[in-house]
Design a protein around this motif. Structure first.
Motif: not given
Length: 472
Positions: A355-362
């Motif tokens: 549900a989160f942006s992959p950029y936010a996770v990284l």
């Protein structure tokens, strides 16, 4: 009372976790074995943060507890419910014990033998003497030379040993600066910064790199040479940024300094054997598997040669950093338990990361690692986060366009080594702070900027390499 908290908290919280019913956890399908691994994980994390016992001792405790609580040869009382659906699968005791002799441990052992032989036969000091000559007497260029040499040594030697050696060379030079000359700060600070950054360049440069390799297998496998193909450019760029930043913040008033390092290359048969073995090992590492050997096999060549020739004797063996090897093996054992019991996957799947942006996770994972690494051991930080990151990388489909698991692991690994804002962050920082020439706030100013910039740069670099097909 406060001094007892560092003992009470690490013991009481894992015990409470063990006593809780499975229904108290927010994970569907949690088993008793996984509950025990959660308790071991919390014990490790709290012991590494509060340090009621030495951090290497925590690693040994992890391995012993896994053998007792979650292995197929553990204490009989802890295996009474074996076979029931809610009990879970026991780990093989062979796999847990094998973490003491993991290929990663052998890789580090080879690195230690190379570093010890280089120091014993003054290869490190003589290389520094030769390589610093072209940098002249201008303080800012002498500092650049010192940083480059420190960075190169840190790729193959202990960051701590490199820092201690370079600071001892610098002691008479720093004395040349006036008591209020910012050059004192710059020269004392540039060495630990270069050592911390330089270790990123090779798989043996720093323990977090070795821990990352444990999870870079199969399609994500990275050889020694491939690691250096992206690690060294990253180190070069970060070193240049660090040099400019330190020069900007603490420009020396002194316009000319003389760096005098006495010594000459030894020409004894054993010294020549060290030079040849050192060169051969590095060349074999750089050639990848084109010769049929992986980096772990190559690492044992100097161990055999130096032992056979007496270059490293039984007295030298006592000086090996066994605590580092134990610390890394404990992290590998913790990762093994999280992976083999399915706990890491269970935790990751219970959180809606998609549900989160992959950029936010990284970026979130990298900056979490960066913050943790500033307050606790880099190795302990990598030990705790890497198995969770590996599980997260394989479970998040949205990360695939950005390189998936390999990008996440590498960015987090780099972040672990970039935590260098405080005297307690790394041994090199502590050594530099102990000179009395650099204060905590001065170290923090440089460390925070380089940490944030380094995390952003590592993401860009790894993504570009993935985009052009060099990794992943």
């Amino acid at each position: 009372m406060q001094k007892y908290l560092k003992y009470i908290i690490p013991i009481s919280i894992p015990l409470i976790v063990l006593l809780l019913p499975l229904s108290a956890f927010p994970f569907d399908g949690l088993t008793i074995i996984q509950q025990r691994v959660i308790a071991i994980f919390l014990l490790a994390a709290l012991c590494w943060v509060f340090e009621p016992i030495p951090i290497y001792a925590t690693s040994v405790v992890i391995i012993v507890l896994e053998l007792l609580l979650v292995s197929n040869k553990g204490l009989y009382l802890f295996r009474l419910n074996e076979g029931q659906p809610h009990f879970g699968e026991l780990l093989s005791y062979n796999e847990i014990m094998a973490t003491f002799a993991s290929p990663i441990i052998m890789l580090f052992l080879g690195g230690f033998f190379l570093a010890m032989a280089a120091t014993k036969y003054r290869l490190d000091v003589n290389l520094a003497r030769v390589l610093l000559k072209p940098f002249g007497s201008d303080p800012k260029f002498v500092m650049l030379g010192l940083m480059l040499i420190t960075g190169i040594f840190s790729m193959f030697m202990s960051n701590t040993a490199t820092t201690a050696m370079m600071l001892s060379i610098l002691t008479p030079v720093i004395a040349v600066f006036g008591p209020k000359d910012p050059g004192r700060i710059a020269f004392a600070l540039c060495i630990p910064v270069a050592a911390n950054i330089g270790g990123i360049g090779t798989p043996i440069g720093t323990p977090p790199n070795a821990i990352a390799l444990k999870y870079l297998v199969g399609d994500n496998y990275i050889s020694f040479g491939e690691w250096m193909a992206f690690g060294v450019p990253f180190v070069v760029v970060m070193m240049a940024l660090a040099w400019m930043l330190i020069n900007f913040l603490y420009s020396a008033d002194q316009k000319k300094i003389e760096l005098s390092i006495k010594g000459k290359f030894l020409k004894t048969p054993k010294a020549i054997m060290v030079y040849i073995t050192f060169t051969l090992t590095i060349v074999l590492w750089l050639m990848g598997s084109s010769h049929g050997m992986n980096s772990y096999t190559v690492a044992l060549i100097p161990v055999a040669i130096f032992s056979l020739t007496g270059i490293i004797n039984k007295e030298d063996l006592k000086k090996i950093s066994w605590d580092v090897l134990w610390l890394v093996s404990g992290g590998i054992a913790l990762g093994l338990a999280l992976d083999k019991t399915g706990l890491a996957r269970l935790v990751v799947h219970s959180i809606p990361f998609d549900a989160f942006s992959p950029y936010a996770v990284l970026f979130g994972a990298a900056f979490l690692c960066l913050v943790m690494a500033n307050f606790m051991s880099h190795t302990a930080t990598a030990n705790l986060l890497m198995p969770i990151m590996a599980a997260l990388g394989t479970s998040m489909a949205s990360l695939t366009p950005l390189g998936g698991e390999i990008t996440l692991i590498l960015v987090v690994t780099f972040a672990a080594s970039l935590g260098m804002s405080l005297p307690i962050s790394t041994p090199p920082n502590a050594l530099a702070h102990a000179t009395g020439h650099v204060q905590s706030n001065q170290m923090a100013k440089v460390g925070v900027i380089l940490g944030v910039v380094g995390v952003l740069l590592s993401f860009v670099l790894v993504w570009l390499l993935h985009a052009v097909g060099h990794i992943g």
